[in-house]
Design an enzyme around this catalytic site. Structure first.
Site: not given
Length: 693
Positions: A432, A499
Site C-alpha cells: 500500500e 475489516h
C-alpha cells in the site's frame, strides 16, 4: 559482484576488497573532451565550496542546521549530469550537487536555507526538504524511504506516454532497511518501470554502522531478489558515476526495466553537524581522505594537463566571488512577515480554470426527483463515477489489489480492463505504501490516479505516504497531489476488528487532505467525480454495508457534488442530528419508528473541510444537537463538531451538545457483540435524554 550490463560502463567498478580495504581510484575519460571534463569539475567543485561556506555560517549561527555531503559530491553531480534535464530526481539530505548541477538560483538556495520567504518553499521547509517542478527535483521528506516510490510513479507516467525517459531516486544504506525500499523496488520490477535506484553507501546510518543494518555482503546483491540488474561502483569517482549512470539510463530505456546502483562512499562529517563523528574510527578518515572526490579529480585533471594550477585557482576564486555575491543578495532579503491568510490559502491547490468552470456548470447538490427509471444502487453510483471519469480524463489511472480482471474485492471495477486496458486499470502487489507513493509520482507528471484500499483498515500500511507526503507537498513546495484513495469502510457485516473499522477521523486532523463520506447513491457518484476532478488528495470513504442495500436516483451524465458542503436530508423542529454515512440511515430509520419526534437531519458529506455555515444553521433550527457517527467516541469527528458548536453557537443551544458513537473498543466479530458495539444501539437512549432537557 554482479556482472555490469552493456552500455558504456567502467570496467574498474570495485574499490572495496575484503574488510573495506581501499584500492586505487582510476579515472577513464573515454570520449569526453577537455571542455566536458572541465564542466564536470566545475559542477563538482561548486557544491563543495558552497558547503564550506555553509559550515562557516552554521558556526556563526546564521543558519540553524546543515546536512553535509562533503566527501559524497561525486554521486550527486555525476548522476545528475548523466540524466536529461527534464528527468525527475528524488534527492536526499546530502545531494546539494543535484540542485547546483540543475542550475538552481544560488541566492534562492541561500534564502531557502535561511528560512526566508523568497526561498523555494516560502520559509516553510528546512535545508533540502523542498523541490522544484521547473528543475524536475522532487522534495524529500524526513522518512527517506517513501521517496523511492515516487520515482516509480514518474516512470509509470513515462511508460504510459511512451517517452524515452527515466527517473532516479537516491537511498542511503540505512534507508534500504525500510519497507518502502522493498515495496518501491518490487513495484518497479513487476511493472517493468525505467527507474534508477541509487544507494549512497557511506557506511553509516547516522551512527549505526552497516554491520548493524544488513547481513548481505553487498546491498547491490538485493537486486537479484527483485529480478533486476545491479552494479556496485566507486561513488567517489565522478567519471565512474557519470559513465555508469549514463549507461544504466540507456539500459533502462532500451529494456524498459529498473536498475539498482550501489555507490560506495564516505561522509567526512557527521550525519548533521550537531551529531559529530566520534563514533567513526579515525583510521577511516585517514583512508578516505585519499579518496576525496574533488581533490582526486583535480589531481587527475592536472596530470592530464586538462587544467593548470593557475586555472584551478581562477575557477576557485570565481566561485568564491559568486558565492559571496549570491549570499549577500540573500542577506539583503526582507525579513519574514507572517501572513495567516496566505498560510491557510496555500494548504490546498486550486483547480484549473477549465475544471472550475466544468465543476460549476455540472454541480448537482440535490437528488433527482423520482422518475420512471429504476433506482440504482450505491455501488452502481461508484462504478458509474469511475467509468465516466476514466472516459473524461484519459490520463487517469486506477490502481489497487485485484481491481483488474477480478474487478476488485467488491466487483466495483468489473469490466474496466476490457474498456480501458491494463495500463490504466492496474493490479498492484500487496504494498500500500509504494502504491500511494506511485500515485503521487504520477501527479508530478500531471496524471490523476485513484487508489483502492481493499479495505479501509489496510490504509495503515500507507499512512506515512498519506499524512506526510500527499497532504503536505502542496504547502511545502507548490506541487499538487492529484490522488484519490477509495476507502471501503465500516462494520455491520460481521467482519471483525480488521475489516470493519471506521478510521475516517484519523485523517481529519491532517491539513492538506480532503475527506468525504457519502451516504446516498446520488452523493456517492457526485462526490467521487468531484474528488477525481480536485487536484488535492482526497480520501473517499464508502460504507461496505451500503453498497447493495440502498438505491436511489441520480443523473446519468457526469456531475459533481461540491466538496465541503453539507446537505439537509430532512427538516425537523425538535432535535438536530448531525451525521454522515451509515448514521444518516440510522437516523431515518429511527424517525420512521418514532414519528412523534421531529428530527432535523444534517448529512455532513464532507468531514474535511467541514461546512460550518450549515452546522450553525442546523443548530439554530432546534437548539438541541446530537452528533451521531459509527466511529468510536473518543477522538471522533463528533468531538470536533461538538467543540466548534460549543465555542461558536453557545447562544443558540437549549441543551448540552451530545454525541452518540460506537464503543471505545475494537470492532468485535460476533454479530450480537457488534450490534452492541454500534452507535445505533444507543441512539434511542441519547435522543430521549436530549429530548428531556
Amino acid at each position: 559482484m554482479l556482472k555490469p550490463p552493456p552500455g558504456g560502463f567502467f570496467n574498474c567498478i570495485s574499490f572495496y576488497l575484503g574488510a573495506r580495504n581501499l584500492i586505487h581510484m582510476n579515472f577513464f575519460r573515454k570520449e569526453l573532451s577537455n571542455d566536458e571534463l572541465i564542466y564536470i569539475y566545475r559542477n563538482l567543485l561548486l557544491p563543495r565550496m558552497i558547503e564550506e561556506k555553509m559550515l562557516v555560517l552554521l558556526r556563526q549561527g546564521r543558519i540553524s542546521k546543515w546536512f553535509s555531503g562533503i566527501g559524497q559530491e561525486a554521486i550527486a553531480v555525476g548522476s545528475t549530469l548523466a540524466l536529461q534535464k527534464n528527468e525527475w530526481i528524488m534527492p536526499l539530505h546530502r545531494n546539494l550537487g543535484v540542485f547546483t548541477s540543475r542550475q538552481m538560483s544560488l541566492q534562492k538556495l541561500f534564502m531557502q536555507w535561511q528560512g526566508n520567504k523568497d526561498g523555494y518553499s516560502k520559509g516553510r521547509e528546512r535545508s533540502f526538504h523542498f523541490g522544484s517542478k521547473a528543475h524536475h527535483i522532487c522534495g524529500m521528506i524526513s522518512h527517506l524511504g517513501p521517496q523511492l516510490a515516487l520515482a516509480d510513479g514518474v516512470a509509470l507516467a513515462h511508460q504510459l506516454r511512451k517517452e524515452q525517459k527515466v527517473s532516479l531516486a537516491y537511498s542511503g544504506d540505512g534507508g534500504t532497511s525500510e519497507g518502502d525500499f522493498h515495496e518501491a523496488l518490487n513495484i518497479a520490477a513487476v511493472w517493468d518501470l525505467p527507474v534508477i535506484f541509487l544507494i549512497e553507501n557511506n557506511g553509516y546510518g547516522l551512527s549505526t554502522p552497516v554491520s548493524e543494518q544488513y547481513r548481505c555482503q553487498n546491498l547491490v546483491d538485493k537486486a537479484r531478489g527483485y529480478g533486476m540488474e545491479g552494479v556496485r561502483i566507486n561513488g567517489n569517482n565522478v567519471l565512474e558515476v557519470y559513465d555508469t549512470i549514463k549507461g544504466v539510463r540507456e539500459y533502462c530505456i532500451r529494456n524498459r526495466k529498473p536498475y539498482l546502483v550501489e555507490c560506495m562512499t564516505f561522509r567526512m562529517r557527521g550525519h548533521e553537524e550537531a551529531s559529530g563523528t566520534k563514533y567513526v574510527p579515525q583510521e577511516l578518515f585517514k583512508k578516505w581522505v585519499q579518496q576525496d572526490p574533488v581533490r582526486s579529480f583535480e589531481q587527475y585533471l592536472l596530470a592530464e594537463k586538462v587544467l593548470t594550477q593557475t586555472e584551478i585557482t581562477n575557477i576557485r576564486n570565481g566561485f568564491k566571488d559568486y558565492i559571496e555575491e549570491e549570499l549577500q543578495h540573500a542577506f539583503d532579503a526582507q525579513p519574514m512577515i507572517p501572513d495567516t491568510a496566505e498560510e491557510l490559502r496555500d494548504v490546498y491547490a486550486k483547480q484549473s480554470v477549465i475544471h472550475s468552470q466544468w465543476s460549476l456548470a455540472n454541480r448537482v447538490d440535490e437528488p433527482e426527483p423520482v422518475t420512471d427509471e429504476p433506482a440504482k444502487r450505491f455501488i452502481d453510483a461508484i462504478t458509474e463515477a469511475l467509468k465516466q471519469s476514466m472516459e473524461k480524463h484519459t490520463h487517469l489511472v486506477l490502481m489497487g489489489q485485484d481491481i483488474a480482471e477480478y474487478g476488485g474485492a467488491f466487483k466495483i471495477t468489473e469490466g474496466f480492463v476490457e474498456q480501458f486496458g491494463k495500463e490504466r486499470v492496474r493490479n498492484t502487489p500487496l504494498c500500500e505504501s509504494a502504491v500511494i507513493g506511485t500515485a503521487l509520482g504520477l501527479s508530478l507528471e500531471a496524471f490523476k490516479s485513484v487508489v483502492e484500499m481493499q479495505f479501509a483498515d489496510f490504509v495503515t500500511m500507507g499512512f506515512n505516504q498519506i499524512v506526510n507526503n500527499l497532504a503536505k507537498i502542496y504547502y511545502r513546495w507548490g506541487q499538487p497531489a492529484d490522488v484519490v484513495i477509495r476507502m471501503p469502510t465500516g462494520g455491520g457485516v460481521g467482519a471483525g476488528p480488521f475489516h470493519s473499522q471506521s478510521n475516517e477521523a484519523w485523517f481529519t486532523h491532517v491539513p492538506g487532505l480532503k475527506v468525504v463520506y457519502p451516504s446516498s447513491p446520488h452523493d456517492a457518484k457526485g462526490l467521487l467525480i468531484a474528488a477525481i476532478n480536485d487536484p488535492n488528495p482526497v480520501l473517499y470513504f464508502e460504507h461496505k454495508a451500503l453498497y447493495r442495500s440502498i438505491s436511489g436516483h441520480f443523473p446519468g451524465q457526469p456531475y459533481e457534488v461540491e466538496i465541503g458542503k453539507a446537505r439537509v436530508v430532512q427538516q425537523g423542529e425538535d432535535i438536530t442530528v448531525i451525521s454522515y454515512g451509515m448514521g444518516v440511515h440510522w437516523t431515518l430509520h429511527y424517525q420512521q419508528q418514532h414519528p412523534e419526534i421531529s428530527l432535523h437531519l444534517l448529512d455532513l458529506r464532507t468531514l474535511l473541510p467541514l461546512d460550518y455555515e450549515a452546522i450553525r444553521k442546523a443548530v439554530k433550527q432546534t437548539g438541541k444537537v446530537l452528533i451521531l457517527h459509527e466511529d468510536t467516541l473518543t477522538g471522533g469527528i463528533g468531538a470536533e463538531v461538538a467543540a466548534w458548536v460549543g465555542e461558536h453557537c453557545y447562544e443558540l443551544l437549549d441543551a448540552p451538545v451530545m454525541r452518540c458513537a460506537s464503543l471505545d473498543t475494537p470492532v468485535p466479530f460476533n454479530t450480537e457483540l457488534e450490534k452492541n458495539f454500534m452507535a445505533e444501539s444507543r441512539l434511542d437512549e441519547c435522543i430521549k435524554k436530549l429530548e428531556a432537557y
